[in-house]
Motif scaffolding. Structure first.
Motif, PDB file in Angstrom:
ATOM      1  N   GLN A  28       0.825  -1.192   0.000  1.00 53.12           N
ATOM      2  CA  GLN A  28       0.000   0.000   0.000  1.00 53.12           C
ATOM      3  C   GLN A  28       0.872   1.259   0.000  1.00 53.12           C
ATOM      4  O   GLN A  28       0.553   2.254  -0.624  1.00 53.12           O
ATOM      5  CB  GLN A  28      -0.884  -0.018   1.252  1.00 53.12           C
ATOM      6  N   LEU A  29       1.982   1.199   0.730  1.00 54.47           N
ATOM      7  CA  LEU A  29       2.828   2.377   0.855  1.00 54.47           C
ATOM      8  C   LEU A  29       3.782   2.523  -0.324  1.00 54.47           C
ATOM      9  O   LEU A  29       4.325   3.583  -0.561  1.00 54.47           O
ATOM     10  CB  LEU A  29       3.638   2.295   2.154  1.00 54.47           C
ATOM     11  N   MET A  30       3.994   1.411  -1.053  1.00 54.91           N
ATOM     12  CA  MET A  30       4.976   1.470  -2.132  1.00 54.91           C
ATOM     13  C   MET A  30       4.379   1.955  -3.439  1.00 54.91           C
ATOM     14  O   MET A  30       5.090   2.455  -4.294  1.00 54.91           O
ATOM     15  CB  MET A  30       5.589   0.083  -2.349  1.00 54.91           C
ATOM     16  N   LEU A  31       3.085   1.771  -3.615  1.00 56.84           N
ATOM     17  CA  LEU A  31       2.451   2.216  -4.853  1.00 56.84           C
ATOM     18  C   LEU A  31       1.674   3.484  -4.547  1.00 56.84           C
ATOM     19  O   LEU A  31       1.348   3.754  -3.404  1.00 56.84           O
ATOM     20  CB  LEU A  31       1.507   1.137  -5.372  1.00 56.84           C
ATOM     21  N   ASN A  32       1.369   4.255  -5.554  1.00 59.04           N
ATOM     22  CA  ASN A  32       0.601   5.463  -5.252  1.00 59.04           C
ATOM     23  C   ASN A  32      -0.879   5.238  -5.513  1.00 59.04           C
ATOM     24  O   ASN A  32      -1.309   4.167  -5.926  1.00 59.04           O
ATOM     25  CB  ASN A  32       1.150   6.678  -5.996  1.00 59.04           C
ATOM     26  N   ALA A  33      -1.649   6.274  -5.230  1.00 61.25           N
ATOM     27  CA  ALA A  33      -3.103   6.158  -5.249  1.00 61.25           C
ATOM     28  C   ALA A  33      -3.640   5.747  -6.608  1.00 61.25           C
ATOM     29  O   ALA A  33      -4.737   5.227  -6.718  1.00 61.25           O
ATOM     30  CB  ALA A  33      -3.714   7.490  -4.828  1.00 61.25           C
ATOM     31  N   GLN A  34      -2.850   5.965  -7.660  1.00 59.95           N
ATOM     32  CA  GLN A  34      -3.345   5.735  -8.997  1.00 59.95           C
ATOM     33  C   GLN A  34      -3.180   4.273  -9.444  1.00 59.95           C
ATOM     34  O   GLN A  34      -3.693   3.875 -10.471  1.00 59.95           O
ATOM     35  CB  GLN A  34      -2.578   6.671  -9.936  1.00 59.95           C
ATOM     36  N   ALA A  35      -2.462   3.476  -8.656  1.00 60.66           N
ATOM     37  CA  ALA A  35      -2.183   2.103  -9.077  1.00 60.66           C
ATOM     38  C   ALA A  35      -3.440   1.244  -9.004  1.00 60.66           C
ATOM     39  O   ALA A  35      -4.273   1.420  -8.121  1.00 60.66           O
ATOM     40  CB  ALA A  35      -1.099   1.506  -8.195  1.00 60.66           C
ATOM     41  N   SER A  36      -3.554   0.300  -9.925  1.00 61.34           N
ATOM     42  CA  SER A  36      -4.754  -0.541  -9.960  1.00 61.34           C
ATOM     43  C   SER A  36      -4.572  -1.756  -9.052  1.00 61.34           C
ATOM     44  O   SER A  36      -3.487  -2.043  -8.576  1.00 61.34           O
ATOM     45  CB  SER A  36      -5.018  -1.000 -11.392  1.00 61.34           C
ATOM     46  N   GLN A  37      -5.690  -2.466  -8.856  1.00 54.88           N
ATOM     47  CA  GLN A  37      -5.670  -3.632  -7.979  1.00 54.88           C
ATOM     48  C   GLN A  37      -4.701  -4.698  -8.474  1.00 54.88           C
ATOM     49  O   GLN A  37      -3.970  -5.288  -7.688  1.00 54.88           O
ATOM     50  CB  GLN A  37      -7.102  -4.197  -7.873  1.00 54.88           C
ATOM     51  N   GLU A  38      -4.665  -4.907  -9.801  1.00 54.69           N
ATOM     52  CA  GLU A  38      -3.766  -5.937 -10.346  1.00 54.69           C
ATOM     53  C   GLU A  38      -2.319  -5.607 -10.041  1.00 54.69           C
ATOM     54  O   GLU A  38      -1.526  -6.485  -9.710  1.00 54.69           O
ATOM     55  CB  GLU A  38      -3.921  -6.066 -11.870  1.00 54.69           C
ATOM     56  N   GLU A  39      -1.977  -4.322 -10.166  1.00 57.52           N
ATOM     57  CA  GLU A  39      -0.595  -3.929  -9.901  1.00 57.52           C
ATOM     58  C   GLU A  39      -0.233  -4.195  -8.446  1.00 57.52           C
ATOM     59  O   GLU A  39       0.877  -4.591  -8.128  1.00 57.52           O
ATOM     60  CB  GLU A  39      -0.396  -2.447 -10.241  1.00 57.52           C
ATOM     61  N   ARG A  40      -1.210  -3.981  -7.564  1.00 55.60           N
ATOM     62  CA  ARG A  40      -0.960  -4.237  -6.152  1.00 55.60           C
ATOM     63  C   ARG A  40      -0.708  -5.731  -5.905  1.00 55.60           C
ATOM     64  O   ARG A  40       0.228  -6.114  -5.207  1.00 55.60           O
ATOM     65  CB  ARG A  40      -2.163  -3.777  -5.307  1.00 55.60           C
ATOM     66  N   TYR A  45       9.071   4.821  -6.902  1.00 61.57           N
ATOM     67  CA  TYR A  45       8.174   4.755  -5.774  1.00 61.57           C
ATOM     68  C   TYR A  45       7.043   5.726  -6.061  1.00 61.57           C
ATOM     69  O   TYR A  45       7.314   6.867  -6.440  1.00 61.57           O
ATOM     70  CB  TYR A  45       8.998   5.240  -4.573  1.00 61.57           C
ATOM     71  N   GLY A  46       5.824   5.303  -5.893  1.00 55.21           N
ATOM     72  CA  GLY A  46       4.707   6.202  -6.178  1.00 55.21           C
ATOM     73  C   GLY A  46       4.497   7.232  -5.094  1.00 55.21           C
ATOM     74  O   GLY A  46       3.480   7.256  -4.434  1.00 55.21           O
ATOM     75  N   GLN A  58     -11.106   6.156  -9.083  1.00 54.94           N
ATOM     76  CA  GLN A  58     -10.431   5.341  -8.077  1.00 54.94           C
ATOM     77  C   GLN A  58     -11.294   5.085  -6.844  1.00 54.94           C
ATOM     78  O   GLN A  58     -11.182   4.050  -6.211  1.00 54.94           O
ATOM     79  CB  GLN A  58      -9.125   6.014  -7.638  1.00 54.94           C
ATOM     80  N   THR A 102     -10.297  -2.205 -13.743  1.00 57.41           N
ATOM     81  CA  THR A 102      -9.248  -1.477 -13.043  1.00 57.41           C
ATOM     82  C   THR A 102      -9.822  -0.328 -12.222  1.00 57.41           C
ATOM     83  O   THR A 102      -9.084   0.380 -11.546  1.00 57.41           O
ATOM     84  CB  THR A 102      -8.232  -0.909 -14.047  1.00 57.41           C
ATOM     85  N   TRP A 129      -8.302  12.553  -0.356  1.00 59.70           N
ATOM     86  CA  TRP A 129      -7.941  12.402  -1.766  1.00 59.70           C
ATOM     87  C   TRP A 129      -7.504  13.741  -2.339  1.00 59.70           C
ATOM     88  O   TRP A 129      -8.221  14.716  -2.270  1.00 59.70           O
ATOM     89  CB  TRP A 129      -9.132  11.838  -2.555  1.00 59.70           C
ATOM     90  N   VAL A 145     -10.461   1.052  -7.146  1.00 57.91           N
ATOM     91  CA  VAL A 145      -9.477   0.434  -6.258  1.00 57.91           C
ATOM     92  C   VAL A 145      -9.745   0.826  -4.800  1.00 57.91           C
ATOM     93  O   VAL A 145      -9.546   0.048  -3.881  1.00 57.91           O
ATOM     94  CB  VAL A 145      -8.045   0.836  -6.673  1.00 57.91           C
ATOM     95  N   PHE A 146     -10.194   2.064  -4.608  1.00 60.80           N
ATOM     96  CA  PHE A 146     -10.447   2.529  -3.253  1.00 60.80           C
ATOM     97  C   PHE A 146     -11.936   2.474  -2.893  1.00 60.80           C
ATOM     98  O   PHE A 146     -12.372   3.138  -1.974  1.00 60.80           O
ATOM     99  CB  PHE A 146      -9.899   3.947  -3.074  1.00 60.80           C
ATOM    100  N   GLY A 158       0.874   2.804 -12.917  1.00 58.76           N
ATOM    101  CA  GLY A 158      -0.498   3.259 -12.739  1.00 58.76           C
ATOM    102  C   GLY A 158      -0.675   4.732 -13.054  1.00 58.76           C
ATOM    103  O   GLY A 158      -1.786   5.201 -13.261  1.00 58.76           O
TER     104      GLY A 158
END
Lengths: 330, 526
Positions: free
Chosen positions: A35-47, B44-45, B436, B444, B422, B447-448, B122
């Motif tokens: 959760q902390l390594m990816l940003n808010a824009q990342a999709s579920q698959e990427e996670r 890192y995002g 999102q 896709t 957000w 996610v949130f 992403g």
């Protein structure tokens, strides 16, 4: 001698395995680094994909074993957060912590032992009373409060000392030291003092208590009766016999400080291992936390061994039994 | 008299000398709340890391002083077909190592950022492929009719291809493989500053790039970036003049900083909107109502809304620095509509009546999951709101823990009420929150969507917006979606959270935008 060393290494390996296992059990409750390594824009698959690549989908026991297997080969992986090799990260930070701890320990011994002896010899002296009172403060006030008070007085009000950092450092290969530059020495004063204050107080109180005890014993009375001067009685007869617990406690304190100087390091932004660990915990940086805990247990085991050897030097009785080969039989 | 003259002359000489030497080099000492995680912007995002590295690396486009998209390494662009964009690149740009900037560099960078192991993938969801037309023209293929490519590209910075190849850094660092990347500790961009040295957690030094393509509006020669994690130490360093700038002045110390004549505080509201989300599945998680989920009743959600005394929260908890809002996005975010910003009035009696009508005259208990390290004064917000709810009979069981722990609960839906903030970054468009957070969990999207809320009409509007190249039409869709969720009280917005920067006496002016990113290429020093 060889037997002692082999036994020590065996013990060390066992202790480290246990520490690593407990650590991995605890990591499960820290949460999810993905959760902390990816940003808010990342999709579920990427996670999910990242979690798979990091091996976080495996059960704890499997994660533990693959860590041990890699660690035995000297591979601690790379930090989730810094993306740098864990060992080089720690090697880079270790000199800062080591220097800080050593300077504050030297300070503590240089001030704490004489003060303790003084307070024991002259218990009614007003200066000794004041020293005891101040030592009370040193033991009870937390390090971060002392740190911030020091910063307010010496950085903000007086402007004499830097509030943060290590100043200029000189690099010797992988080792760095701030002791050789003026700004490095200035930067060391406040962190070392705030770290040493507890040690000074602790050692002083310990020495006083032990001295008072020893000064009442028969051989001190006999030494006096033989007409030996006070100086020799106090320092050769009494102090030497107080040193055992002081050596033990100093050894343990050094270990403690190297492992847990994190409060002082955070307050002064001292780029040591403690700061690294605090950040690793916040980011659930499992490789750094695991390697750090391993190194801390190595440090503790090594210090314990060194303390044992110092015992031999300080206490002649142990030396005799050592050469005779018997364990504790006299 | 003579000696007096002599001394004064000497004094004046000394003074002019010092001013001269000070004018010779303008050093900005920047104390941040934490270090950048890496020098690799694709590592890192993390918005803050990218913001700092934007001093070194640049993208094809960037945000200007008004958060509008402006040309950077690309001078112009056109949409050739619904799936094809053509970019014309700036000529005569060089990297810090002297290599020229060309189309190959753009291609190498896009390949690197879209690598399966890239955490920034992403950020460029619609990217399919890219093609070099000539040295200064690039064509990018996207999914059909994707409207936000330029917004996405503001955060995709450009590396030098030769440099990446020479240092075996063509692919992003894969943490899973456990091998260090060269770009983690080295940098070579086109930006206004270049990295001179870096000691992680201690100091990173940037020097002005004299060969920068843009006309500098700053007069900085050197930036010394130091992380100071302890807030009290940061404030002390600012007061003692050891740092000239911090992008994170603790709220509780603002009055003290303002009292010092040398220090200027720049406090404002950032883009991030903080709101509460509801569990909208059939079952509650920890409640005395077990047969159904009261959160699915709009009357209950409205009662929760109206029992929050937002003015008290703003004054007491946020120290008067937050901006109360009824909108899910900040005013600077495209898609924001002023009409949506009005809040339902604070009215505990109405709230009690609504609860009675919904069949809960004595209220009920529920779990309230909250973090303590995510947003500004987050824990205090949750505590204050819990006690406000208690006054109308809603008994929240407050569960506070670090983000890393709570996220797991949110993701698995183990909450009745939760908190989320957000900022719509890096997109700076309300499409970000809509796709999102608001969208139901399909493909896709969503996610949130932690609580399983579902609004088919809203989903349709969001999907339409995601395929609409006409900006006005797209924003209409988005505003309509935002209106629909507001009408149903799907979420409970609180405020746009405060941000506070502070500068010492050596800084003359700087630009603070609502995205809370320092841009020192716009900073003037005295």
């Amino acid at each position: 001698m060889l037997a002692i060393i082999v036994k020590r290494i065996g013990n060390a390996a066992l202790v480290m395995l246990v520490v690593a296992f407990i650590a991995f059990m605890i990591f499960q409750f820290l949460g999810d680094p993905v959760q902390l390594m990816l940003n808010a824009q990342a999709s579920q698959e990427e996670r999910v994909a990242l979690r798979l690549r990091l091996g976080l989908d495996q059960p704890v026991v499997m994660q533990f074993f693959s860590f041990v297997i890699r660690a035995v080969q000297g591979d601690f992986g790379i930090s989730f957060r810094n993306q740098r090799e864990v060992m080089s990260l720690i090697a880079e930070r270790f000199p800062a912590t080591f220097e800080l701890v050593m300077v504050s320990t030297v300070l503590a011994l240089a001030i704490g032992v004489p003060l303790g002896v003084f307070a024991a010899i002259n218990p009614k002296n007003p200066a000794a009373r004041i020293a005891r009172m101040i030592s009370m403060v040193g033991v009870s006030v937390p390090a971060f409060v002392i740190g911030i008070v020091l910063i307010l007085v010496f950085s903000v009000q007086l402007g004499w000392l830097p509030a943060f950092g290590r100043g200029e450092v000189v690099q010797f290969g992988t080792w760095s030291t701030g002791l050789l530059t003026p700004s490095g020495r200035l930067a060391l004063i406040m962190p070392a003092t705030s770290l040493a204050l507890f040690q000074i107080s602790f050692i002083m109180r310990l020495v006083t208590a032990e001295m008072l005890e020893v000064l009442r014993t028969d051989y001190v009375k006999f030494a006096r009766a033989r007409g030996l001067p006070d100086r020799i009685v106090h320092f050769r007869h009494a102090l030497r016999n107080c040193m055992m617990p002081v050596v033990t406690m100093t050894g343990m304190l050094i270990g403690d400080l190297i492992a847990f100087a994190l409060v002082t390091e955070t307050v002064f932004q001292w780029p040591g291992m403690g700061l690294l660990f605090v950040q690793a915990v916040m980011f659930i940086d499992i490789p750094v936390m695991a390697a750090y805990l391993m190194i801390v247990s190595v440090i503790f085991i090594t210090l314990n061994t060194i303390v044992d050897f110092i015992y031999l030097a300080v206490d002649p009785r142990l030396r005799q039994t050592g050469t005779a080969g018997g364990a504790n039989v006299r | 008299m003579k000696s007096f003259l002599k001394t004064s002359v000497a004094c004046i000489a000394a003074l002019t000398l010092t001013t001269f030497s000070a004018a010779a080099e303008n050093v900005l000492k920047w104390g941040a709340q934490r270090d950048v995680v890496s020098l690799d912007p694709y590592s890192y995002g993390d918005t803050f890391t990218i913001a700092v590295l934007n001093h070194v690396y640049e993208g094809l486009v960037r945000y200007d002083d008004n958060l509008q998209i402006a040309p950077a390494l690309a001078t112009s662009w056109e949409v050739v077909s619904p799936t094809l964009w053509r970019f014309h690149l700036r000529q005569g740009v060089t990297f810090h190592d002297g290599a020229p900037f060309t189309a190959d560099d753009v291609l190498a960078s896009l390949t690197r950022v879209s690598d399966p192991a890239s955490p920034l993938r992403g950020n460029l969801p619609a990217y399919q492929s890219a093609k070099k037309i000539d040295d200064f023209t690039v064509e990018v293929t996207t999914t059909p009719n994707y409207p936000l490519l330029l917004n996405d590209l503001t955060n995709i910075v450009i590396f030098d291809k030769e440099w990446l190849v020479a240092n075996k850094a063509e692919a992003p660092t894969d943490v899973g493989k456990g091998v260090e990347g060269y770009a983690t500790a080295h940098a070579n961009g086109t930006g206004p500053f270049k990295v001179v040295s870096r000691k992680p957690d201690a100091e990173t030094v940037f020097e002005v790039n004299k060969a920068w393509w843009d006309k500098p509006r700053h007069n900085i020669d050197k930036i010394v970036f130091t992380p100071i994690t302890s807030a009290a130490t940061r404030v002390a360093a600012l007061l003692s003049g050891e740092i000239d700038f911090t992008n994170s002045a603790p709220l509780q110390d603002i009055p003290r900083l303002q009292a010092s004549s040398d220090i200027k505080v720049l406090a404002s509201n950032e883009l991030r909107t903080v709101f509460f989300v509801f569990n909208r599945t059939d079952k509650t998680i920890a409640s005395d109502i077990t047969d159904k989920n009261p959160m699915n009743d709009i009357k209950v959600r409205q009662a929760m809304y109206q029992s929050i005394d937002i003015d008290a929260l703003q004054k007491k908890v946020m120290r008067g620095l937050s901006r109360n809002t009824g909108s899910m996005v900040a005013p600077a975010i495209p898609g924001y509509v002023e009409a949506l910003d009005s809040r339902l009035p604070y009215d505990p009696d109405a709230a009690k009546k609504l609860l009675a009508e919904a069949g809960y005259p004595n209220g009920f208990t529920f779990s309230f999951v909250c973090e303590n390290d995510g947003y500004v004064n987050e824990e205090e917000i949750c505590q204050a709101v819990s006690s406000m709810w208690a006054r109308v009979g809603l008994k929240a069981t407050l569960d506070v823990a670090p983000t890393s722990l709570q996220t797991a609960k949110f993701e698995s839906g183990k909450f009745d009420v939760g908190i989320l903030g957000w900022a719509n970054e890096p997109m700076i468009d309300s499409y970000s929150i809509l796709v999102q957070v608001v969208h139901s969990k399909t493909g896709t999207s969503g996610v949130f969507n932690w609580g399983g809320w579902k609004y088919p009409e809203v989903d349709a509007l969001i999907d339409a917006a995601g395929k609409e190249l006409d900006r006005e039409k797209r924003l209409d869709f988005q505003s309509e979606a935002l209106t629909k969720i507001k009408d149903d009280v799907a979420f409970l917005p609180l405020h746009q959270q405060p941000m506070a920067w502070a500068t010492g006496s050596k800084v003359e002016s700087l630009v603070q935008l609502t995205d809370n990113k320092p841009r020192h290429w716009l900073t003037k020093m005295k």
